[in-house]
Design a protein around this motif. Sequence first.
Motif, PDB file in Angstrom:
ATOM      1  N   MET A   1      52.993  32.060  56.090  1.00 33.05           N
ATOM      2  CA  MET A   1      52.972  31.886  57.523  1.00 33.05           C
ATOM      3  C   MET A   1      52.522  33.215  58.138  1.00 33.05           C
ATOM      4  O   MET A   1      53.057  34.269  57.806  1.00 33.05           O
ATOM      5  CB  MET A   1      54.384  31.495  57.967  1.00 33.05           C
ATOM      6  N   ASP A   2      51.573  33.140  59.041  1.00 32.38           N
ATOM      7  CA  ASP A   2      51.075  34.374  59.650  1.00 32.38           C
ATOM      8  C   ASP A   2      52.030  34.856  60.744  1.00 32.38           C
ATOM      9  O   ASP A   2      52.889  34.118  61.231  1.00 32.38           O
ATOM     10  CB  ASP A   2      49.650  34.194  60.189  1.00 32.38           C
ATOM     11  N   LEU A   3      51.862  36.102  61.128  1.00 27.26           N
ATOM     12  CA  LEU A   3      52.766  36.748  62.069  1.00 27.26           C
ATOM     13  C   LEU A   3      52.758  36.064  63.436  1.00 27.26           C
ATOM     14  O   LEU A   3      53.805  35.896  64.063  1.00 27.26           O
ATOM     15  CB  LEU A   3      52.396  38.230  62.205  1.00 27.26           C
ATOM     16  N   GLU A   4      51.595  35.627  63.877  1.00 30.40           N
ATOM     17  CA  GLU A   4      51.498  34.976  65.187  1.00 30.40           C
ATOM     18  C   GLU A   4      52.273  33.652  65.215  1.00 30.40           C
ATOM     19  O   GLU A   4      53.021  33.372  66.154  1.00 30.40           O
ATOM     20  CB  GLU A   4      50.027  34.725  65.556  1.00 30.40           C
ATOM     21  N   ARG A   7      55.964  34.387  65.275  1.00 30.49           N
ATOM     22  CA  ARG A   7      56.423  34.795  66.614  1.00 30.49           C
ATOM     23  C   ARG A   7      56.548  33.602  67.554  1.00 30.49           C
ATOM     24  O   ARG A   7      57.471  33.515  68.357  1.00 30.49           O
ATOM     25  CB  ARG A   7      55.484  35.845  67.218  1.00 30.49           C
ATOM     26  N   GLN A   8      55.599  32.669  67.450  1.00 32.75           N
ATOM     27  CA  GLN A   8      55.669  31.464  68.276  1.00 32.75           C
ATOM     28  C   GLN A   8      56.919  30.647  67.940  1.00 32.75           C
ATOM     29  O   GLN A   8      57.588  30.129  68.835  1.00 32.75           O
ATOM     30  CB  GLN A   8      54.414  30.612  68.086  1.00 32.75           C
ATOM     31  N   LEU A   9      57.215  30.557  66.643  1.00 33.17           N
ATOM     32  CA  LEU A   9      58.413  29.835  66.227  1.00 33.17           C
ATOM     33  C   LEU A   9      59.676  30.527  66.741  1.00 33.17           C
ATOM     34  O   LEU A   9      60.623  29.861  67.165  1.00 33.17           O
ATOM     35  CB  LEU A   9      58.459  29.700  64.703  1.00 33.17           C
ATOM     36  N   TRP A  10      59.685  31.855  66.712  1.00 32.40           N
ATOM     37  CA  TRP A  10      60.842  32.600  67.236  1.00 32.40           C
ATOM     38  C   TRP A  10      61.049  32.265  68.716  1.00 32.40           C
ATOM     39  O   TRP A  10      62.167  32.036  69.155  1.00 32.40           O
ATOM     40  CB  TRP A  10      60.641  34.116  67.066  1.00 32.40           C
ATOM     41  N   ASP A  11      59.944  32.241  69.463  1.00 32.66           N
ATOM     42  CA  ASP A  11      60.039  31.904  70.889  1.00 32.66           C
ATOM     43  C   ASP A  11      60.560  30.486  71.088  1.00 32.66           C
ATOM     44  O   ASP A  11      61.375  30.234  71.982  1.00 32.66           O
ATOM     45  CB  ASP A  11      58.673  32.064  71.571  1.00 32.66           C
ATOM     46  N   GLU A  12      60.089  29.561  70.262  1.00 32.72           N
ATOM     47  CA  GLU A  12      60.548  28.171  70.349  1.00 32.72           C
ATOM     48  C   GLU A  12      62.035  28.058  70.030  1.00 32.72           C
ATOM     49  O   GLU A  12      62.759  27.307  70.681  1.00 32.72           O
ATOM     50  CB  GLU A  12      59.739  27.269  69.399  1.00 32.72           C
ATOM     51  N   LYS A  18      65.236  23.217  67.623  1.00 33.30           N
ATOM     52  CA  LYS A  18      65.846  23.262  66.288  1.00 33.30           C
ATOM     53  C   LYS A  18      64.817  23.062  65.181  1.00 33.30           C
ATOM     54  O   LYS A  18      64.954  23.625  64.098  1.00 33.30           O
ATOM     55  CB  LYS A  18      66.952  22.225  66.186  1.00 33.30           C
ATOM     56  N   GLU A  19      63.802  22.266  65.430  1.00 31.97           N
ATOM     57  CA  GLU A  19      62.756  22.051  64.430  1.00 31.97           C
ATOM     58  C   GLU A  19      61.998  23.347  64.152  1.00 31.97           C
ATOM     59  O   GLU A  19      61.567  23.598  63.031  1.00 31.97           O
ATOM     60  CB  GLU A  19      61.778  20.956  64.879  1.00 31.97           C
ATOM     61  N   ALA A  20      61.846  24.175  65.179  1.00 33.03           N
ATOM     62  CA  ALA A  20      61.168  25.463  64.998  1.00 33.03           C
ATOM     63  C   ALA A  20      61.981  26.354  64.056  1.00 33.03           C
ATOM     64  O   ALA A  20      61.426  27.046  63.199  1.00 33.03           O
ATOM     65  CB  ALA A  20      60.962  26.159  66.343  1.00 33.03           C
ATOM     66  N   PHE A  21      63.322  26.319  64.204  1.00 28.00           N
ATOM     67  CA  PHE A  21      64.158  27.108  63.297  1.00 28.00           C
ATOM     68  C   PHE A  21      64.025  26.594  61.867  1.00 28.00           C
ATOM     69  O   PHE A  21      63.920  27.376  60.926  1.00 28.00           O
ATOM     70  CB  PHE A  21      65.625  27.100  63.728  1.00 28.00           C
ATOM     71  N   GLN A  22      63.993  25.288  61.705  1.00 26.44           N
ATOM     72  CA  GLN A  22      63.813  24.714  60.371  1.00 26.44           C
ATOM     73  C   GLN A  22      62.474  25.135  59.777  1.00 26.44           C
ATOM     74  O   GLN A  22      62.397  25.485  58.603  1.00 26.44           O
ATOM     75  CB  GLN A  22      63.914  23.194  60.415  1.00 26.44           C
ATOM     76  N   SER A  23      61.427  25.111  60.581  1.00 25.58           N
ATOM     77  CA  SER A  23      60.104  25.524  60.102  1.00 25.58           C
ATOM     78  C   SER A  23      60.097  26.985  59.683  1.00 25.58           C
ATOM     79  O   SER A  23      59.416  27.366  58.742  1.00 25.58           O
ATOM     80  CB  SER A  23      59.048  25.311  61.181  1.00 25.58           C
ATOM     81  N   LEU A  24      60.846  27.779  60.368  1.00 28.05           N
ATOM     82  CA  LEU A  24      60.929  29.212  60.081  1.00 28.05           C
ATOM     83  C   LEU A  24      61.795  29.481  58.853  1.00 28.05           C
ATOM     84  O   LEU A  24      61.437  30.285  57.990  1.00 28.05           O
ATOM     85  CB  LEU A  24      61.513  29.919  61.302  1.00 28.05           C
ATOM     86  N   ALA A  25      62.922  28.797  58.758  1.00 27.74           N
ATOM     87  CA  ALA A  25      63.913  29.098  57.722  1.00 27.74           C
ATOM     88  C   ALA A  25      63.670  28.375  56.395  1.00 27.74           C
ATOM     89  O   ALA A  25      63.937  28.943  55.334  1.00 27.74           O
ATOM     90  CB  ALA A  25      65.302  28.763  58.233  1.00 27.74           C
ATOM     91  N   LEU A  57      70.439  34.964  60.719  1.00 31.93           N
ATOM     92  CA  LEU A  57      69.037  34.874  61.130  1.00 31.93           C
ATOM     93  C   LEU A  57      68.942  34.207  62.505  1.00 31.93           C
ATOM     94  O   LEU A  57      68.255  34.704  63.399  1.00 31.93           O
ATOM     95  CB  LEU A  57      68.218  34.081  60.106  1.00 31.93           C
ATOM     96  N   TYR A  58      69.640  33.102  62.669  1.00 34.77           N
ATOM     97  CA  TYR A  58      69.615  32.385  63.943  1.00 34.77           C
ATOM     98  C   TYR A  58      70.131  33.286  65.075  1.00 34.77           C
ATOM     99  O   TYR A  58      69.522  33.365  66.140  1.00 34.77           O
ATOM    100  CB  TYR A  58      70.446  31.104  63.844  1.00 34.77           C
ATOM    101  N   SER A  59      71.236  33.980  64.816  1.00 35.15           N
ATOM    102  CA  SER A  59      71.792  34.893  65.818  1.00 35.15           C
ATOM    103  C   SER A  59      70.810  36.000  66.167  1.00 35.15           C
ATOM    104  O   SER A  59      70.671  36.372  67.340  1.00 35.15           O
ATOM    105  CB  SER A  59      73.092  35.517  65.311  1.00 35.15           C
ATOM    106  N   ALA A  60      70.138  36.524  65.160  1.00 33.14           N
ATOM    107  CA  ALA A  60      69.162  37.592  65.396  1.00 33.14           C
ATOM    108  C   ALA A  60      68.031  37.097  66.297  1.00 33.14           C
ATOM    109  O   ALA A  60      67.595  37.801  67.211  1.00 33.14           O
ATOM    110  CB  ALA A  60      68.600  38.101  64.072  1.00 33.14           C
ATOM    111  N   ILE A  61      67.576  35.878  66.037  1.00 32.02           N
ATOM    112  CA  ILE A  61      66.495  35.314  66.858  1.00 32.02           C
ATOM    113  C   ILE A  61      66.975  35.111  68.295  1.00 32.02           C
ATOM    114  O   ILE A  61      66.314  35.527  69.246  1.00 32.02           O
ATOM    115  CB  ILE A  61      65.992  33.979  66.257  1.00 32.02           C
ATOM    116  N   ILE A  62      68.123  34.466  68.454  1.00 31.79           N
ATOM    117  CA  ILE A  62      68.654  34.172  69.786  1.00 31.79           C
ATOM    118  C   ILE A  62      68.916  35.460  70.575  1.00 31.79           C
ATOM    119  O   ILE A  62      68.682  35.514  71.785  1.00 31.79           O
ATOM    120  CB  ILE A  62      69.947  33.322  69.690  1.00 31.79           C
TER     121      ILE A  62
END
Length: 190
Positions: A1-4, A7-12, A18-25, A57-62
């Motif tokens: 997964m590229d950095l951009e 970052r978009q997933l982090w914003d989501e 929640k699907e964005a977190f699943q895609s990230l994790a 990880l979730y806490s860090a993102i939030i």
Amino acid sequence: MDLETERQLWDEVRRGNKEAFQSLANPLIPRAYRSAYMILRSKQLAEEAVQNALIELYSAIINGKEVIHLRAWFGHLIALRALDVARKERGYKYMVDINGLEFQDGSASPLDSVLKKEQSERLIESIMGLELNQRIVVGLYYFQDMKIEEIAELLDIKSGTVKSRLYHARVKLGGMLRRLQTSTKEITII
């Protein structure tokens, strides 16, 4: 997964997706589980360590934490959470059950796949026979791809101590695998 994309997933995730977190994790979980299992020798404890790392990880993102290299950061995080669980469960008796572990391989034939899986299972069994300090450095070095200096910093020990533990673990593993090879002629050590 590229950095951009990351970052978009982090914003989501920050917006409650929640699907964005699943895609990230989700891509991080198999490797994290293998590493935690190597350290803890227990499916339940490895799952606990992974769950704790995912919560962090979730806490860090939030909370808006900026992480540049997610995979490496999460690798360190899972190592820390596995060590926390190991310290908490120090008196816990471990039961090694490798039947459920899957070892993926791009082998050409089904026979090669079966032999490779059998070798992997024996290697895992042998790693589980190491002392905790050796299992930890082997797991971090080989399964989390951490450098010796990173392991030393994470464990708050000297680089020489990490090298020594890796060396002694390799020697012990070599002996274990040679004994297995002589008892079952079908193993080939790579």
